[in-house]
Structure formats: structure tokens, C-alpha cells
Design an enzyme around this catalytic site. Structure first.
Site, PDB file in Angstrom:
ATOM      1  N   GLN B 133      31.417  42.051  26.574  1.00 19.18           N
ATOM      2  CA  GLN B 133      32.241  43.240  26.751  1.00 19.18           C
ATOM      3  C   GLN B 133      33.723  42.920  26.534  1.00 19.18           C
ATOM      4  OE1 GLN B 133      33.022  44.456  30.843  1.00 19.18           O
ATOM      5  NE2 GLN B 133      32.274  46.503  30.375  1.00 19.18           N
ATOM      6  N   GLY B 134      34.358  43.640  25.643  1.00 19.35           N
ATOM      7  CA  GLY B 134      35.786  43.420  25.411  1.00 19.35           C
ATOM      8  C   GLY B 134      36.600  44.590  25.921  1.00 19.35           C
ATOM      9  N   TYR B 135      36.800  44.612  27.218  1.00 22.90           N
ATOM     10  CA  TYR B 135      37.562  45.717  27.837  1.00 22.90           C
ATOM     11  C   TYR B 135      38.948  45.245  28.263  1.00 22.90           C
ATOM     12  CZ  TYR B 135      34.031  49.433  28.417  1.00 22.90           C
ATOM     13  OH  TYR B 135      33.153  50.459  28.224  1.00 22.90           O
ATOM     14  N   SER B 136      38.952  44.306  29.238  1.00 19.79           N
ATOM     15  CA  SER B 136      40.219  43.916  29.863  1.00 19.79           C
ATOM     16  C   SER B 136      41.148  43.199  28.894  1.00 19.79           C
ATOM     17  CB  SER B 136      39.942  42.996  31.040  1.00 19.79           C
ATOM     18  OG  SER B 136      39.217  43.665  32.009  1.00 19.79           O
ATOM     19  N   SER B 168      33.122  38.170  29.745  1.00 16.90           N
ATOM     20  CA  SER B 168      32.064  37.333  30.326  1.00 16.90           C
ATOM     21  C   SER B 168      31.111  36.816  29.259  1.00 16.90           C
ATOM     22  CB  SER B 168      31.250  38.137  31.341  1.00 16.90           C
ATOM     23  OG  SER B 168      32.109  38.768  32.246  1.00 16.90           O
ATOM     24  N   GLU B 251      27.914  50.152  34.789  1.00 17.65           N
ATOM     25  CA  GLU B 251      28.308  48.831  35.270  1.00 17.65           C
ATOM     26  C   GLU B 251      28.417  48.849  36.793  1.00 17.65           C
ATOM     27  OE1 GLU B 251      32.124  47.423  33.951  1.00 17.65           O
ATOM     28  OE2 GLU B 251      31.673  45.370  34.532  1.00 17.65           O
ATOM     29  N   GLU B 373      39.904  48.460  45.679  1.00 14.96           N
ATOM     30  CA  GLU B 373      40.992  49.404  45.949  1.00 14.96           C
ATOM     31  C   GLU B 373      40.997  50.544  44.922  1.00 14.96           C
ATOM     32  OE1 GLU B 373      41.218  46.095  46.002  1.00 14.96           O
ATOM     33  OE2 GLU B 373      41.421  45.907  48.164  1.00 14.96           O
TER      34      GLU B 373
END
Lengths: 371, 388
Positions: B133-136, B168, B251, B373
Site C-alpha cells: 500500500q502506498g498511502y502515507s 508495509s 483496513e 486520536e
């Protein structure tokens, strides 16, 4: 399959109950009763009976609506939201479930009287400060063809005004459950001055005579009859407490949206937002345990113990958090008698103890889960 | 006599499992290295692991609820419940796990074209292609839509440049699904596209990040003039945030499911602790009981939300609750496992295996996929309607 969503009928029942209770038994009604020292409203109970609530667990051929345990939970939950006062749990849930375990004409007649609202019941089990049915010491000594009951019970919810008592006592080789009229000679009832302003009593049994006919189920085998009744009561009480949590929570969220400090609504403060959100999460998770307990009691009652204890333990914890946060987030006003939050706090504390506290049910869960 | 179709399914499944699940695969697969991730680089830890994957894939049991034509078994929700119950009953390991199954698959099933589904889904189901996964991105954190990686429109393809972080297992993955800014002038959430990228091409490089747990499941991934053909977009150009949000919901549910302790055969924490401790002290026992009560209730909530989804009542923003409750619980659970392990749990590869590593790994649970949060803020704003 045990679908964990309300059926259409259950949703309708909840909507109907909410509508009725908002009109006939809002929190302001409870306040009036408290101020008048009144702990039972027979007219309100009659109306509930007319809607089929008193007979929610009574078979149709005995005049009940026989909607099942999940439905009983739905009603209890709505009652919890407005702190409605009624003998629903003691009579319609606990006594009706006990009587249902016995298939004779006398039990059928008693069930019919519950369904019509004509007879109310209270369950007299506790003798010490904690719920411990197995530890019952009250004696029912065989005497001729009958028994003589001697001993004391406390925290008998709905006990001061109930028409009949289910009494757990020790017989020669086990425990026996008696179904006797509350005005029988030798019974002395002292109303307890409860923090939640509801009916409860300390009851003394002084040489009270009982016959074989007064035994519910078999001699020495009370738990055959009482266990399903206790489970039904624990699940419905959990449901009532989850309604109570939701009711207190709704007040709190409304307050966060309208109360201003430092020139803004306090609901803008992240510290309070996150606490409110956490509380909502707890309420939401507990709702699943309640629904599951109802489904298990309806579909697989033999294996419902874990589900019921889970519901009662979670509901006890969640209600506690809900009222603590409710008072804290309301600030000083939450501590006043003029404000309703205190009612929720006191009801939650009584519910926490009745029919087994958090530890009692946690132990049951640990046993069921192998540790 | 009528036969309940779900019970008939249970009987068939039970027979099939008895016959096909190798004995070595019946231990719940609790250790990190027992999980089969699949992909081109995958090395099977045993013949049984390979056999188990192949047999399950042939039946569609790696992705039981996906449609048959895309490699699944087309199970209904009731059948899926039975599938998990029967797998749990023999403590069977999951034959295959991957981000392709948990995240990309559901997103493709919802937003992908029929051709894309046929092309990408069956290899995921068979464990042949492993996705990451290439999100952040560095500096973005929970502000996920703050995507700086940019894709230039070159007609038939995008030319992609930028950097992703916390990708990851990117070092072992074959393909990556990534959020790329394809319109720099549009509002933050409106200029992002959801692109699929083959990692075995020039311009895509990846580097592991060593974590406090001693292992490197996370990586940084760099795009330098990487070419992504136009047909590798999922959904509409510049509307990739819709896909991303949908996928995040899955997720969150996936992460919370792990936290509820339903994986690994669903054994009670107290029972697991009893394995190594003859007598639990009162505090530990009380904590384990509380953990158990919460785990069972959260597990039931996961079930309830699935039943609701099937009844057409989507959980929506409430899935933030599952993520929050599930991950916080999982952290607690591992804290208790450490207490129960005492000094044995303090050694790398000590008598309790990787218990310390697992414990350290859980600390990321309440950070990844949106912090606790952020989840609480979602609940307070979108569910409770508190003012922003």
C-alpha cells in the site's frame, strides 16, 4: 443463524415503546414519583400490560404476546432511557420465565395473571450484601406435608409492593423455589429506602407455612427453574442499563453542543470530544453483547450463560462510565438534585449490584473461557 | 425431513477440511513467520503450507466471499460465518493473507472495471501476486490526503515522482497501489488518483526501515520518473480519495478483527496465559478477565456490523470505532502477554519465541491506518455531530 441486527418487528417494537415512554413515563414522571415517595404506578403498569409488555414472555395460550427474550430486551432498553419505573424485570421477565419452566395449570394461571398485569412478583434471593444464590442459607424445613420457612432476605427488588414472592430457600438436600403470596402469615416486609428511589425491601420470614403446591418446580431442584429466570433477568437488566447509558449519554452530548465557556461551545474542546467519542464506542460495543444475549436466550438457551454474563458485565461497566462522564462533563450542575443526571447515576449503581455485579459475571466468563 | 442448507454446507465443509487441511497447518499459525503471504518472492516454509494454499485457492477459500469468477468461493454471509467457525474448530491456519485480500480486493470489487477485476483479482486469490500500500508520505502522518507524490499526464500514461513511507512489506511486494496527486490545482481531496503500479520496473525503488521490534516490515518507496499506464487507474481520475476512503474502512475492520483476538483460533487470553503460568496472580487474572470481556464484545460488534452491512445498513464512519477499540485492546492484550511471560518474554528468540517482537509491533496499531486520536475525532465530529 443469530443475526445481530434488529428484526423489523423488533425495530417497530422499539419505536412504539419509545413513543409511549416519552409520553407516559419521561424522566420528569420519575421525578414526580420520587418527590411523592411513590415507588410503583399501578395504572402505568396496567397500560404496559395492555400493550402486551407484561406478557412479553408469556405463552399466547396463557394470554401473553410471547415475543421472546430479544424483544423483552428491546422493551427494557427503552425503559432504561427514560428511567421508567415498573415491575417489568421482576414480573414479566424473571417470574414469567421461571413459571414457564413449569407446565401445570397453576403455573399457567399465574402466567395469565402476570400478562394481564393483575399480579406482580418479586424475586427474593439475596441474603448478604452480594448476589450469591448458591449460598442461600434461609431454611425451608419439612413439616408434615409442607414446609416452614425461616430466614431473612434483603435487596428484594419490587419486594415491598409485589403481590407474590419467589423465595429461594434451602431444603433437605438442595435449594427449592417457592411461589407464595406476599401477605402470607409470618412474612414481614420493610421497604428499603433505596438511593434510586425504587421499590425494594428487606423481608423477614418467621415460621411461614408453605405447602407442596407452593413449590415451583421440584423440591431440591430450584436451579432448574431459577437459572433460566435469572439469565433472562440478567440479560434484560443489562439491556435496561444500556438504555440508561444511552439516555445519560444523549443528555451529555446535547449539553456539549449548547453549553458555552470561553466564548465557544464546550463540545469544540478536543479533550471533551475524545472522551465523548470513547464513551460512544463503549456504548456501541455493549449494544452488541446485549443483542447477542437476547438471540442466545431465544435460540440456544442451554448455552446462553456466557452471552448473558458478557452482557451484564459490559452493561454494568458501560453504565458506570456513562454516568461518571455525564456528571463530570455537566460540571457542578450535574451534581445538583434539580438536574436529572444524578437519577441515572443512582439507577446505574443499583443495577450494577442487582443479579450479580461485574466481578460475579467476570468470574462466570473466565470459567466459560477456560481460565 | 428438510435439510438446512447452511448446515448442509457445514457438513460438506467439515469433510473437505478433514481431508484437505494438512496436520501441520492446524496450529492457528500464531507466529509471525507462520503467515503465508504469497507473491513471486514467497518461499514456502513447508510443503504443507504450499499444499494448503493450493487446495484452498482451488476451492476459492483464500477469499471465500469473493465471486467465483474472480477466484473466490462466492460464499454468503451465513456461509462465511460457518467457514470461520469450522476453520477455528480445527485451529486451521489462514491459507493466505495479504493486502491484496484485505484492502485492494474490496476496493477493486467496488470501483474496478470488469476487465480490471478479471486481470488483478484471481492472482491475488491464488497468492501469485503480492501487493503493498502506498498511502502515507513523509511529513503527512494522519493527514493522509496531504499527497505530494505527483503524476504528470503524458497522454497514455502518468509519469510519477515522489516518495511513500510506511509501505508495509514493500520490499517483498510485486505491485503497489498508491495515491498520486494528478491535479495540483484542485482542492486537497479532489486532485488525487488511485493508481496501480508494477514494482519491477525502472524508477521504483524500496528500502526497509528497521523498527523497534527488530524487524523491518515497513519500507520507504521512491518513485523516479516511474511510468504508470492509463489503464492502471482504479475509479475516476482525480477521484481517488473515494477509493482510498472505502479501502480505509476495510483496513480498519481488518485491524480491529485482529485486535478482538478472533484470529489464532479465538482462544481466551486467560487460557493462553494458563499455558505457561500455573497460577495467575489476582491482578493479572482480573486484567485478563476484563480483556476477555472486551475482546468478546468487540468481536460481536464486528459480527453485528457485518450483519448490518448485509442488511444494507453500512457502518460508514462507525468503522472508526472498530479500529479504535480493536487496536487499543490488542495493545492491552500484548501488555498482559508480556506480564505473563515475565523474564522469559524479554529475550529475542527466547523461550517464548517472538513475544517481545509481537508486543513491540502492536505499539504501531494505534498509529497505522489512522491514529486512535484521529478515530476519536471521526466519531466525535461525524457520528456525534460535535462542532469542529
Amino acid at each position: 443463524m443469530n443475526k445481530l441486527v434488529l428484526t423489523e418487528e423488533e425495530t417497530m417494537l422499539a419505536d412504539m415503546a419509545r413513543g409511549f415512554l416519552d409520553g407516559a413515563a419521561p424522566v420528569s414522571k420519575f421525578r414526580e414519583m420520587r418527590d411523592a415517595g411513590q415507588t410503583f404506578d399501578r395504572a402505568l403498569w396496567k397500560e404496559m400490560a395492555d400493550m402486551g409488555w407484561a406478557g412479553v414472555l408469556v405463552p399466547e395460550d396463557a394470554g401473553g404476546s410471547d415475543m421472546g427474550f430479544a424483544a423483552a430486551n428491546v422493551i427494557a432498553q427503552e425503559m432504561g432511557k427514560t428511567l421508567a419505573v415498573s415491575p417489568f424485570l421482576s414480573s414479566a421477565v424473571i417470574a414469567a420465565t421461571a413459571l414457564r419452566q413449569v407446565s401445570d395449570a397453576r403455573a399457567s394461571d399465574a402466567l395469565a395473571k402476570i400478562a394481564s398485569g393483575e399480579a406482580t412478583y418479586a424475586l427474593a434471593v439475596d441474603e448478604g450484601i452480594k448476589f450469591d444464590p448458591e449460598g442461600t442459607a434461609m431454611e425451608a424445613k419439612a413439616d408434615g406435608n409442607g414446609f416452614r420457612l425461616n430466614g431473612k432476605k434483603q435487596f428484594v427488588v419490587d419486594g415491598a409492593l409485589a403481590d407474590r414472592l419467589l423465595v429461594l430457600a434451602r431444603t433437605e438436600s438442595g435449594l427449592t423455589l417457592f411461589d407464595i403470596p406476599a401477605d402470607r402469615a409470618g412474612i414481614q416486609r420493610d421497604a428499603s429506602n433505596m438511593i434510586d428511589a425504587r421499590d425494594a425491601a428487606r423481608i423477614t420470614f418467621d415460621d411461614v407455612e408453605a405447602t407442596g403446591d407452593d413449590v415451583l418446580g421440584s423440591v431440591d431442584r430450584a436451579m432448574d427453574v431459577l437459572k433460566p429466570a435469572l439469565q433472562a433477568g440478567q440479560a434484560a437488566l443489562a439491556a435496561e442499563m444500556s438504555g440508561l447509558s444511552a439516555g445519560a449519554f444523549a443528555m451529555t452530548v446535547d449539553y456539549l453542543k449548547e453549553r458555552k465557556q470561553f466564548g465557544v461551545e464546550i463540545g469544540r474542546f478536543q479533550a471533551l470530544q475524545h472522551r465523548a467519542a470513547h464513551l460512544w464506542c463503549e456504548i456501541e460495543v455493549t449494544a452488541s453483547a446485549i443483542l447477542n444475549a437476547g438471540r442466545m436466550l431465544d435460540n440456544d438457551p442451554e448455552n446462553a450463560e456466557l452471552a448473558v454474563s458478557l452482557a451484564k458485565a459490559r452493561a454494568t461497566d458501560t453504565a458506570k462510565l456513562s454516568v461518571i462522564e455525564g456528571v463530570q462533563m455537566h460540571g457542578g450542575i450535574g451534581m445538583t438534585d434539580a438536574f436529572d443526571m444524578g437519577f441515572y447515576m443512582k439507577r446505574a449503581r443499583v443495577g450494577a449490584e442487582w443479579l450479580g455485579d461485574y466481578s460475579y459475571h467476570a468470574e462466570k466468563i473466565a470459567a466459560a473461557r477456560g481460565f | 425431513m428438510t435439510v438446512n442448507p447452511t448446515e448442509e454446507f457445514r457438513a460438506q465443509l467439515r469433510d473437505w477440511l478433514q481431508e484437505n487441511c494438512p496436520q501441520e497447518m492446524r496450529d492457528g499459525g500464531l507466529a509471525e513467520n507462520a503467515i503465508c503471504w504469497g507473491g513471486k518472492n514467497w518461499v514456502f516454509t513447508s510443503d504443507a503450507q504450499k499444499q494448503w494454499l493450493e487446495r484452498c485457492a482451488a476451492k476459492g477459500y483464500t477469499v471465500p466471499t469473493w465471486p467465483v469468477e474472480y477466484g473466490g468461493a462466492g460464499l454468503t454471509r451465513d456461509q462465511e460465518k460457518i467457514f470461520h467457525e469450522e476453520m477455528g474448530a480445527i485451529n486451521a491456519r489462514s491459507p493466505l493473507q495479504s493486502f491484496g485480500i484485505w484492502m485492494l480486493g474490496p476496493a477493486l470489487l467496488h470501483f474496478g472495471s470488469h476487465e480490471q477485476k478479471l486481470h488483478y483479482l484471481p492472482p491475488i486469490a491464488r497468492g501469485e501476486v503480492r501487493w503493498c500500500q502506498g498511502y502515507s508520505e513523509p511529513g503527512a502522518g494522519s493527514d493522509l490526503a496531504n499527497v505530494q507524490t505527483k503524476g504528470e499526464d503524458k497522454g497514455d500514461h502518468w509519469l510519477v515522482n515522489g516518495q511513500k513511507i510506511w509501505t508495509s512489506y514493500a520490499d517483498q511486494a510485486d505491485w503497489i497501489f498508491a495515491l498520486v496527486r494528478t491535479d495540483k490545482d484542485a482542492p486537497k481531496h479532489k486532485g488525487i488518483s488511485f493508481l496501480l503500479c508494477d514494482m519491477e520496473q525502472a524508477g521504483v525503488e524500496t528500502r526497509p526501515i528497521k523498527m523497534i521490534s527488530g524487524i523491518s516490515p515497513f519500507c520507504e518507496t521512491f518513485f523516479t520518473d516511474a511510468v504508470i499506464p492509463k489503464e492502471q487507474i482504479v475509479g475516476t481520475e482525480n477521484r481517488g480519495w473515494d477509493v482510498a476512503k472505502y479501502l480505509l474502512t476495510h483496513e480498519r475492520e481488518m485491524i480491529s478483527g485482529g485486535g478482538a483476538g478472533l484470529s489464532g483460533g479465538g482462544r481466551a487470553l486467560g487460557a493462553v496465559i494458563s499455558d505457561t503460568m500455573e497460577e495467575m496472580d489476582a491482578t493479572l487474572r482480573a486484567d485478563a478477565m476484563r480483556c476477555e470481556i472486551d475482546a468478546l464484545s468487540i468481536g460481536l460488534t464486528l459480527e453485528r456490523y457485518k450483519d448490518q452491512a448485509e442488511a444494507g445498513q453500512g457502518a460508514g464512519d462507525a468503522s472508526a470505532m472498530l479500529k479504535y477499540m480493536g487496536t487499543e485492546l490488542n495493545k492491552q492484550r500484548h501488555e498482559l502477554m508480556m506480564s505473563a511471560g515475565g523474564s522469559d518474554a524479554l529475550e529475542w528468540d527466547g523461550p517464548l519465541g517472538n513475544r517481545a517482537g509481537d508486543w513491540l509491533r502492536t505499539k504501531a496499531n494505534s498509529i497505522e491506518g489512522g491514529t486512535s486520536e484521529v478515530m476519536l475525532s471521526i466519531v466525535s465530529r461525524r457520528v456525534l455531530g460535535l462542532p469542529a
